[in-house]
Motif scaffolding. Sequence first.
Motif, PDB file in Angstrom:
ATOM      1  N   LEU A 111       0.814  -1.220   0.000  1.00  0.00           N
ATOM      2  CA  LEU A 111       0.000   0.000   0.000  1.00  0.00           C
ATOM      3  C   LEU A 111       0.844   1.265   0.000  1.00  0.00           C
ATOM      4  O   LEU A 111       0.604   2.158  -0.828  1.00  0.00           O
ATOM      5  CB  LEU A 111      -0.977  -0.014   1.177  1.00  0.00           C
ATOM      6  N   PRO A 112       1.864   1.409   0.888  1.00  0.00           N
ATOM      7  CA  PRO A 112       2.688   2.614   0.783  1.00  0.00           C
ATOM      8  C   PRO A 112       3.459   2.707  -0.529  1.00  0.00           C
ATOM      9  O   PRO A 112       3.652   3.794  -1.072  1.00  0.00           O
ATOM     10  CB  PRO A 112       3.651   2.509   1.984  1.00  0.00           C
ATOM     11  N   LEU A 113       3.894   1.550  -1.061  1.00  0.00           N
ATOM     12  CA  LEU A 113       4.580   1.564  -2.357  1.00  0.00           C
ATOM     13  C   LEU A 113       3.674   2.115  -3.442  1.00  0.00           C
ATOM     14  O   LEU A 113       4.096   2.901  -4.301  1.00  0.00           O
ATOM     15  CB  LEU A 113       5.038   0.149  -2.725  1.00  0.00           C
ATOM     16  N   ALA A 114       2.410   1.692  -3.410  1.00  0.00           N
ATOM     17  CA  ALA A 114       1.458   2.133  -4.416  1.00  0.00           C
ATOM     18  C   ALA A 114       1.039   3.588  -4.194  1.00  0.00           C
ATOM     19  O   ALA A 114       0.986   4.394  -5.129  1.00  0.00           O
ATOM     20  CB  ALA A 114       0.219   1.224  -4.389  1.00  0.00           C
ATOM     21  N   LEU A 115       0.759   3.932  -2.939  1.00  0.00           N
ATOM     22  CA  LEU A 115       0.261   5.276  -2.639  1.00  0.00           C
ATOM     23  C   LEU A 115       1.296   6.364  -2.888  1.00  0.00           C
ATOM     24  O   LEU A 115       0.944   7.492  -3.244  1.00  0.00           O
ATOM     25  CB  LEU A 115      -0.229   5.345  -1.196  1.00  0.00           C
ATOM     26  N   SER A 116       2.574   6.046  -2.705  1.00  0.00           N
ATOM     27  CA  SER A 116       3.606   7.058  -2.941  1.00  0.00           C
ATOM     28  C   SER A 116       3.549   7.537  -4.384  1.00  0.00           C
ATOM     29  O   SER A 116       3.656   8.741  -4.660  1.00  0.00           O
ATOM     30  CB  SER A 116       4.996   6.502  -2.620  1.00  0.00           C
ATOM     31  N   MET A 117       3.346   6.609  -5.331  1.00  0.00           N
ATOM     32  CA  MET A 117       3.214   6.983  -6.742  1.00  0.00           C
ATOM     33  C   MET A 117       1.846   7.595  -7.023  1.00  0.00           C
ATOM     34  O   MET A 117       1.713   8.528  -7.822  1.00  0.00           O
ATOM     35  CB  MET A 117       3.430   5.760  -7.635  1.00  0.00           C
ATOM     36  N   PHE A 138       5.914  -6.730  -6.587  1.00  0.00           N
ATOM     37  CA  PHE A 138       5.092  -5.584  -6.199  1.00  0.00           C
ATOM     38  C   PHE A 138       5.577  -4.269  -6.784  1.00  0.00           C
ATOM     39  O   PHE A 138       5.179  -3.203  -6.345  1.00  0.00           O
ATOM     40  CB  PHE A 138       5.030  -5.496  -4.669  1.00  0.00           C
ATOM     41  N   ILE A 139       6.456  -4.342  -7.782  1.00  0.00           N
ATOM     42  CA  ILE A 139       6.904  -3.128  -8.457  1.00  0.00           C
ATOM     43  C   ILE A 139       6.132  -2.980  -9.761  1.00  0.00           C
ATOM     44  O   ILE A 139       5.906  -3.947 -10.478  1.00  0.00           O
ATOM     45  CB  ILE A 139       8.424  -3.174  -8.708  1.00  0.00           C
ATOM     46  N   GLY A 140       5.736  -1.783 -10.084  1.00  0.00           N
ATOM     47  CA  GLY A 140       4.956  -1.539 -11.293  1.00  0.00           C
ATOM     48  C   GLY A 140       4.080  -0.313 -11.151  1.00  0.00           C
ATOM     49  O   GLY A 140       3.559   0.209 -12.130  1.00  0.00           O
ATOM     50  N   TRP A 141       3.940   0.143  -9.902  1.00  0.00           N
ATOM     51  CA  TRP A 141       3.089   1.312  -9.657  1.00  0.00           C
ATOM     52  C   TRP A 141       3.637   2.557 -10.350  1.00  0.00           C
ATOM     53  O   TRP A 141       2.878   3.438 -10.758  1.00  0.00           O
ATOM     54  CB  TRP A 141       2.966   1.577  -8.152  1.00  0.00           C
ATOM     55  N   GLU A 142       4.968   2.618 -10.502  1.00  0.00           N
ATOM     56  CA  GLU A 142       5.568   3.796 -11.122  1.00  0.00           C
ATOM     57  C   GLU A 142       5.216   3.901 -12.602  1.00  0.00           C
ATOM     58  O   GLU A 142       5.205   4.998 -13.174  1.00  0.00           O
ATOM     59  CB  GLU A 142       7.096   3.767 -10.930  1.00  0.00           C
ATOM     60  N   ALA A 143       4.914   2.764 -13.240  1.00  0.00           N
ATOM     61  CA  ALA A 143       4.648   2.775 -14.684  1.00  0.00           C
ATOM     62  C   ALA A 143       3.413   3.603 -15.023  1.00  0.00           C
ATOM     63  O   ALA A 143       3.413   4.394 -15.973  1.00  0.00           O
ATOM     64  CB  ALA A 143       4.481   1.345 -15.194  1.00  0.00           C
ATOM     65  N   VAL A 144       2.347   3.434 -14.249  1.00  0.00           N
ATOM     66  CA  VAL A 144       1.082   4.097 -14.570  1.00  0.00           C
ATOM     67  C   VAL A 144       1.156   5.598 -14.297  1.00  0.00           C
ATOM     68  O   VAL A 144       0.352   6.379 -14.809  1.00  0.00           O
ATOM     69  CB  VAL A 144      -0.086   3.435 -13.813  1.00  0.00           C
ATOM     70  N   PRO A 154      -7.473  12.960 -12.206  1.00  0.00           N
ATOM     71  CA  PRO A 154      -6.229  12.457 -11.617  1.00  0.00           C
ATOM     72  C   PRO A 154      -6.317  12.192 -10.119  1.00  0.00           C
ATOM     73  O   PRO A 154      -5.793  11.185  -9.634  1.00  0.00           O
ATOM     74  CB  PRO A 154      -5.224  13.569 -11.935  1.00  0.00           C
ATOM     75  N   GLN A 155      -6.966  13.079  -9.369  1.00  0.00           N
ATOM     76  CA  GLN A 155      -7.046  12.919  -7.920  1.00  0.00           C
ATOM     77  C   GLN A 155      -7.746  11.619  -7.551  1.00  0.00           C
ATOM     78  O   GLN A 155      -7.272  10.844  -6.719  1.00  0.00           O
ATOM     79  CB  GLN A 155      -7.786  14.112  -7.300  1.00  0.00           C
ATOM     80  N   ARG A 156      -8.860  11.356  -8.199  1.00  0.00           N
ATOM     81  CA  ARG A 156      -9.665  10.169  -7.876  1.00  0.00           C
ATOM     82  C   ARG A 156      -9.023   8.892  -8.430  1.00  0.00           C
ATOM     83  O   ARG A 156      -8.898   7.896  -7.729  1.00  0.00           O
ATOM     84  CB  ARG A 156     -11.078  10.343  -8.452  1.00  0.00           C
ATOM     85  N   ALA A 157      -8.615   8.940  -9.706  1.00  0.00           N
ATOM     86  CA  ALA A 157      -8.080   7.739 -10.349  1.00  0.00           C
ATOM     87  C   ALA A 157      -6.741   7.327  -9.753  1.00  0.00           C
ATOM     88  O   ALA A 157      -6.481   6.133  -9.563  1.00  0.00           O
ATOM     89  CB  ALA A 157      -7.938   7.973 -11.852  1.00  0.00           C
ATOM     90  N   ALA A 158      -5.895   8.311  -9.453  1.00  0.00           N
ATOM     91  CA  ALA A 158      -4.558   7.985  -8.970  1.00  0.00           C
ATOM     92  C   ALA A 158      -4.563   7.489  -7.536  1.00  0.00           C
ATOM     93  O   ALA A 158      -3.872   6.520  -7.208  1.00  0.00           O
ATOM     94  CB  ALA A 158      -3.645   9.205  -9.108  1.00  0.00           C
ATOM     95  N   VAL A 159      -5.327   8.126  -6.657  1.00  0.00           N
ATOM     96  CA  VAL A 159      -5.298   7.756  -5.239  1.00  0.00           C
ATOM     97  C   VAL A 159      -6.270   6.616  -4.938  1.00  0.00           C
ATOM     98  O   VAL A 159      -5.874   5.573  -4.414  1.00  0.00           O
ATOM     99  CB  VAL A 159      -5.608   8.977  -4.346  1.00  0.00           C
ATOM    100  N   LYS A 160      -7.539   6.805  -5.272  1.00  0.00           N
ATOM    101  CA  LYS A 160      -8.522   5.753  -5.000  1.00  0.00           C
ATOM    102  C   LYS A 160      -8.279   4.539  -5.891  1.00  0.00           C
ATOM    103  O   LYS A 160      -8.360   3.388  -5.432  1.00  0.00           O
ATOM    104  CB  LYS A 160      -9.941   6.301  -5.229  1.00  0.00           C
ATOM    105  N   GLY A 161      -7.951   4.799  -7.165  1.00  0.00           N
ATOM    106  CA  GLY A 161      -7.718   3.699  -8.103  1.00  0.00           C
ATOM    107  C   GLY A 161      -6.546   2.839  -7.692  1.00  0.00           C
ATOM    108  O   GLY A 161      -6.619   1.601  -7.707  1.00  0.00           O
ATOM    109  N   VAL A 162      -5.435   3.472  -7.297  1.00  0.00           N
ATOM    110  CA  VAL A 162      -4.252   2.701  -6.917  1.00  0.00           C
ATOM    111  C   VAL A 162      -4.488   1.955  -5.609  1.00  0.00           C
ATOM    112  O   VAL A 162      -3.965   0.848  -5.409  1.00  0.00           O
ATOM    113  CB  VAL A 162      -3.012   3.630  -6.814  1.00  0.00           C
TER     114      VAL A 162
END
Length: 426
Positions: free
Chosen positions: A56-62, A200-206, A216-224
């Motif tokens: 979760l922190p890995l994903a949320l940071s991106m 678990f690496i790949g969040w940076e790609a999107v 962006p606010q909704r898709a990036a935070v809630k989506g990830v």
Amino acid sequence: MKDKLSLQRNIGMPQAIALYIGAVLGSGVLIVPGLAAEMAGPASLLAWGFMSLLILPLALSMGLLSAKFPNAGGVSHFVTLAFGPRAGALVGWFFLMSVPIGAPVAALTGAGYMTAAMGWGNPARIALAAGMLVTGLVTNWLGMKVAGKVQIAVVIAIVAVLVFSFAAALPGMERAHFTPFAPHGWISVGQAAAILFWCFIGWEAVSHLSEEFKDPQRAAVKGVSIAAVIVGVLYFLSALATVGTQSYLHGGADASLLWIISQPLGAWGGFIAGLTGLFICTATIIAYAGAASRVAYALARQGNAPKWMGRLSRRYQTPVGAISFLTGCFTLVLSLYGSGLVSITTLITFPNATFILTYIGGCAAGIRLLRGSRRGVTISWISFAATVCVFPFTGWAILYPLVITVIFAGVVYLRDGAKSRGIIEQ
């Protein structure tokens, strides 16, 4: 007349979630559960649980950075804002030069599952891999609206097969298979966690697609966040099924999940297992081809890549110049593999260090750019520490980003010299 073309905001919440899942849930789900179980036994489940929490922190940071600074440059753009244009451009090139090798490796991996299951030879593997790469390039050429819909269909198929495999494994799961719990000692749990990190690496790609998010606010935070929960659950269930059935002992550590899928289906089992490999790796290719083409477009827009890489399709308003670059790179890598000059094992090692460095750069940028949010800074620090700890394990693969850095520094030096002499227009 100045070109008014620009990238279109076509990525909604469902497409964003599918792209995130596709980027992270790669071929590792078919291989790593068995390898981890072989390494640490049932105690490998502790490593999976720990990594599922860390995801979760890995994903949320991106996600937080993408929401606040949506841009086709993605991590490169974040690093530019935090540390300057040259650092950002270098990180952009790290990511861009990872995908031309990483995507063919994913394609050859997925194709390898199908050819092994069906008893086909290496020419069939190369042909299938080429078809998967073409699928990724064409869907991104048609636009993220199309690519997102294709990705949704592919991810649904992947999730259905993985859920089926877990359900099929339930009758074969026995309590005795969980003892002894740590046959190789507790240190093996830490060793298993190190190899699980790659899953678990790949969040940076999107993040490179964030400029095309509708919201962006909704898709990036809630989506990830949604994608992180789904990926974590799927990985843990796959690992639980692998340990509970001891499939890593029956089917081989590197084919344990394929053994689970094929057992209840008889003659069709191999085909379904192979098809699963194709779907999983195609989803990864779609996400990474989209990300790489966007970062190339962003670099060209900033003057840090050849102008032709920034050319957009007038019909679809997609970065056809960058897609052409990837097409040439994919063709070269497949040709080298087909000629026998390089093996897939050799190819796999090259992009490891550049992917990790890209992530390190993004997390470091998050520490600086998210200072207004205590949660954001904490998440970025956790992600930064985790990726820095993993980086030394890349070994000699560090030579690849070193070569990229030397070439980049040489080009910058020559360009700055030409500017100072008035050869290049300021």
